[in-house]
Write an enzyme that holds these catalytic residues in place. Structure first.
Site, PDB file in Angstrom:
ATOM      1  N   GLU A 154      19.942 -38.792  86.792  1.00  0.00           N
ATOM      2  CA  GLU A 154      20.010 -38.850  88.054  1.00  0.00           C
ATOM      3  C   GLU A 154      19.985 -40.354  88.456  1.00  0.00           C
ATOM      4  O   GLU A 154      21.113 -41.337  88.797  1.00  0.00           O
ATOM      5  CB  GLU A 154      18.645 -38.736  89.683  1.00  0.00           C
ATOM      6  CG  GLU A 154      18.762 -37.007  88.361  1.00  0.00           C
ATOM      7  CD  GLU A 154      16.798 -36.654  89.519  1.00  0.00           C
ATOM      8  OE1 GLU A 154      16.319 -37.120  89.663  1.00  0.00           O
ATOM      9  OE2 GLU A 154      17.423 -36.531  90.991  1.00  0.00           O
ATOM     10  N   GLU A 176      13.991 -30.499  84.697  1.00  0.00           N
ATOM     11  CA  GLU A 176      13.431 -29.955  84.881  1.00  0.00           C
ATOM     12  C   GLU A 176      12.509 -29.436  85.589  1.00  0.00           C
ATOM     13  O   GLU A 176      11.397 -28.803  85.707  1.00  0.00           O
ATOM     14  CB  GLU A 176      13.141 -31.301  86.644  1.00  0.00           C
ATOM     15  CG  GLU A 176      13.677 -32.444  86.598  1.00  0.00           C
ATOM     16  CD  GLU A 176      14.412 -33.273  86.575  1.00  0.00           C
ATOM     17  OE1 GLU A 176      15.535 -32.412  85.735  1.00  0.00           O
ATOM     18  OE2 GLU A 176      14.668 -34.829  86.370  1.00  0.00           O
TER      19      GLU A 176
END
Ligand code: NAD
Length: 699
Positions: free
Chosen positions: A106, A126
């Protein structure tokens, strides 16, 4: 603490992330990045910024050591860091090498350009801990690599080798050479050409058939992720990247992230993630204890377990000697092993040459002389003390000094086995689960005299063969099988009291167990439990047979389970579907009649609670006695060895989530309805104490 260093390379500022082992985005690293970006921005001589990690990792994402601590949510948050990077007036180039995962990816997506080196691993994993990427990953990745590709990565969480993403807009340059040098050269070029800064947030995520794609994804994923909300929420978040402006999409991502974060499933999966890492630590061992070298392995017995155990070592490329008593048994075991590798090659999971080369590492033998040079031996012969004695005496005589002698015994006293040798310090339990090449769990049994370096070695080798190892002390059944005793007892007691086999299995399967106790018995072989009961009765003739007489009666009819075509269910030839069998109902009925028991109706809640709380209660005793090092180890044993639903985090975490006081109250209720003469239901002292103090197992 500042975990980022600043270096000047001409007009390029290099910010080097330095938070071993994987540049987890700790508060120190986040602050360090911000400080250094500001510094580069303030320096008029700096024209571009390169953000780089170590050879091992650009960044592996959140720092797990911060989980649950105030530092994890302290500013600058990852969102803030990414905003600062993205809004920098000077070009920021991510130099990606090694792991670039989760928050690390990210962060890279927040940079204006990305240079990647071959051999890196790119992922947004995740979902594996019940979450979704919460720092813009679900909004930026689809804008960059396309909706479908991003959806696949986010919903699966699987790492993608950087080579496979070469040529996609994720990487502005791909290098096989020296990452830092190439990234600096790229940065200089960007600065000289005054290239416009590419902010991923300004791109659009589009797909010609977006509605159909999301519908298809929801159908496919929904069916596969029954008790896990994260994959579906990942889809919702990615959909927002297509249907909403960036800032709105980020808000939706944040809202979905929090819903998942506070949900039971993510709590359980995060617990499991940390529990696995904790389990590898053996208490009471100095940090400088070194493992012994293991270059070759011996397996004694080529039966169900021995063959599977050998496969594990061969898969890891470790030469393995396998020993049997007869040529016939040896041939059978070797055939099973080579069939396994051939099967993998046929299914395309492994190249045929590779399969052949791994099988070639196997040395079948009938002679103990072939074991004289091996470093680690795992015994998997019949579960009889006399047989174990003969084998360990032999091993003691032939094995080289320093060789580790491990037993796969499920129930026998490891300390007694160790005493059959003159080197009890080298004896350890290595309790694999069936099928040994599939099940992830390894119970490592620490005998009274097991040496520290033996334990360290086994924990290390476990990792090498991709097992999750948990340390257990010596007791009947160790952690897993000792606990299963009460669970099975309650299942069969409820059968005696009035529930049916199907009802009990159904209730526990609805709770999320991979298999109910009776289906599990049929798979494992009911004769194993029968043999154990016979041994226990022989050792203690005063024991009166209770409801388990039903299981004995079925075994007396040869109903051992799938392997004999019938057990608690019946099985059609060559099939594994468990079919109801009225003959079992008749045995149960006859038993109730003989004992004067009137069947009563038993609900699903009672079924689940009696079975699961029996596990919890015994788990508490195991913890108190120091047989298990920590509650989370017990959870690992149950999830990886027995099919306890992972989304509930294991029996101990499940009990915590209910509140231990509620577990104690339920146990007191079961005690009141217990039949005369039985005193099974007492809250274990540790459970009672924690409940009274308002505490939990995992706090
Ligand atoms: N089957 C399971 O689910 C399971 C799970 C965990 C642990 N275990 C334990 O693993 C061990 C083996 O169980 P299994 O299910 O593989 O049994 P199995 O009967 O399938 O295999 C045992 C093998 O050992 C061989 N053997 C017997 N005596 C021997 C000797 N003296 N030297 C060399 N080989 C000998 C037999 O010929 C047989 O092939 C037992 O201690 C058992 O408790 C079994």
């Amino acid at each position: 603490m500042n975990n980022a260093h600043y270096e000047l390379h001409g007009k390029v500022a290099v910010i080097r992330m330095d938070n071993a082992p994987v540049n987890g985005l700790s508060l120190g690293l986040r602050s360090g990045i911000v400080t250094n970006v500001r510094r580069a921005e303030a320096d008029p001589d700096v024209h571009a910024i390169v953000l780089i990690g170590s050879e091992k990792a650009f960044s592996g994402g959140a720092d797990i050591r911060e989980f649950g601590s105030p530092a994890a949510i302290a500013e600058p948050s990852l969102h803030t860091v990414i905003n600062i990077v993205e809004s920098s007036a000077k070009p920021v180039i991510a130099a990606i090498g090694g792991a670039c995962m989760g928050g690390g990816l990210e962060l890279a997506l927040g940079c204006h350009f990305r240079v990647a080196v071959a051999g890196s691993q790119i992922a947004l994993p995740e979902v594996k801990i019940g979450l979704l990427p919460g720092a813009g990953g679900t909004q930026r990745l689809p804008r960059l690599i396309g909706v479908e590709a991003a959806l696949n990565m986010i919903v699966s969480g699987q790492p993608v080798p950087s080579e496979l993403l070469k040529g996609t807009p994720l990487f502005d340059q791909f290098t096989e050479g020296e990452l830092l040098k190439d990234a600096i050269a790229f940065a200089e070029k960007v600065a000289i050409e005054s290239r416009p800064l590419k902010r991923v947030r300004d791109l659009f995520a589009t797909h010609p058939k977006a509605d159909a794609l999301f519908m298809f994804a929801r159908n496919a994923v929904g069916a596969m992720s029954k008790n896990y909300p994260a994959p579906l929420k990942c889809i919702d978040a990615v959909e927002a990247s297509v249907t909403k402006p960036f800032d709105e999409g980020i808000k939706i991502e944040g809202k979905l992230f929090l819903e998942l974060y506070w949900g039971d499933e993510s709590r359980a999966l995060r617990h499991l993630f940390l529990a696995e890492r904790r389990a590898a630590k053996v208490e009471g061992i100095a940090a400088d204890v070194r493992a012994r070298a293991i270059a070759s392995v011996g397996v004694i017995g080529a039966g169900t377990m021995g063959s599977g155990i050998a496969i594990n070592f061969l898969m890891a490329g470790i030469p393995t000697v396998i020993l049997e008593t007869t040529q016939e048994a040896l041939d059978r075991g070797v055939k099973n092993i080579s069939d396994f590798f051939e099967g993998r090659a046929k299914k395309g999971k492994m190249k045929a040459e590779k399969a052949a080369s791994l099988v070639a590492l196997l040395k079948p033998t009938l002679s103990y002389d072939d074991l004289s040079g091996v470093d680690l031996i795992i015994e998997a012969v019949f579960e009889e003390m006399g047989v174990k004695k003969a084998v360990f005496e032999k091993l003691d005589a032939v094995c080289k000094s320093g060789a580790i002698l491990a037993s796969n015994t499920s129930t026998l006293n490891l300390d007694r086995i160790a005493e059959f040798t003159k080197r009890p310090q080298d004896v350890v339990g290595a309790h694999f689960f069936s099928p040994a090449n599939v099940m992830k769990l390894l119970e490592v049994v620490r005998g009274a005299k097991t040496a520290d370096d033996v334990l360290v070695t086994i924990m290390q080798i476990a990792k090498k063969i991709r097992k999750t190892a948990v340390i257990s002390g010596v007791c009947d059944g160790f952690i897993g099988n000792r606990m299963i005793g009460g669970y099975s007892r309650e299942a069969i007691n409820m059968l005696e009291e009035g529930a049916s086999v199907e009802q009990i299995d159904g209730a526990l399967e609805n709770f999320g167990w991979a298999m109910g106790p009776f289906r599990m018995g049929d798979l494992a072989g009911n004769d194993i439990g029968w043999a154990i009961r016979k041994r226990q009765r022989a050792e203690n003739p005063a024991v009166v047979s209770g409801a388990e007489a039903i299981a004995d009666a079925l075994c007396e009819q040869g109903r051992f389970g799938q392997k004999t075509g019938s057990g608690w269910y019946r099985y059609e030839k060559g099939r594994r579907n468990a079919l109801s069998d009225p003959a079992v109902g008749a045995v149960v009925e006859a038993h109730r009649k003989a004992r004067g028991i009137t069947a009563r109706k038993i609900g699903s809640t009672e079924i689940v609670q009696r079975c699961v709380f029996a596990l919890v209660n015994e788990g508490a005793r195991i913890l108190e006695e120091g047989i298990a090092q920590r509650a989370s180890d017990i959870d690992i044993v149950y999830i990886y060895g027995y099919g306890f639903p992972a989304n509930r985090g294991g029996p101990m975490l499940y009990a915590d989530s209910l509140g231990l006081i509620n577990v104690v109250r339920a146990i007191e209720g079961f005690a009141r309805q217990e039949k005369a003469g039985s005193d099974f239901w007492h809250a274990a002292p540790l459970l009672a104490k924690l409940a009274a103090d308002g505490k939990s197992f995992n706090s």
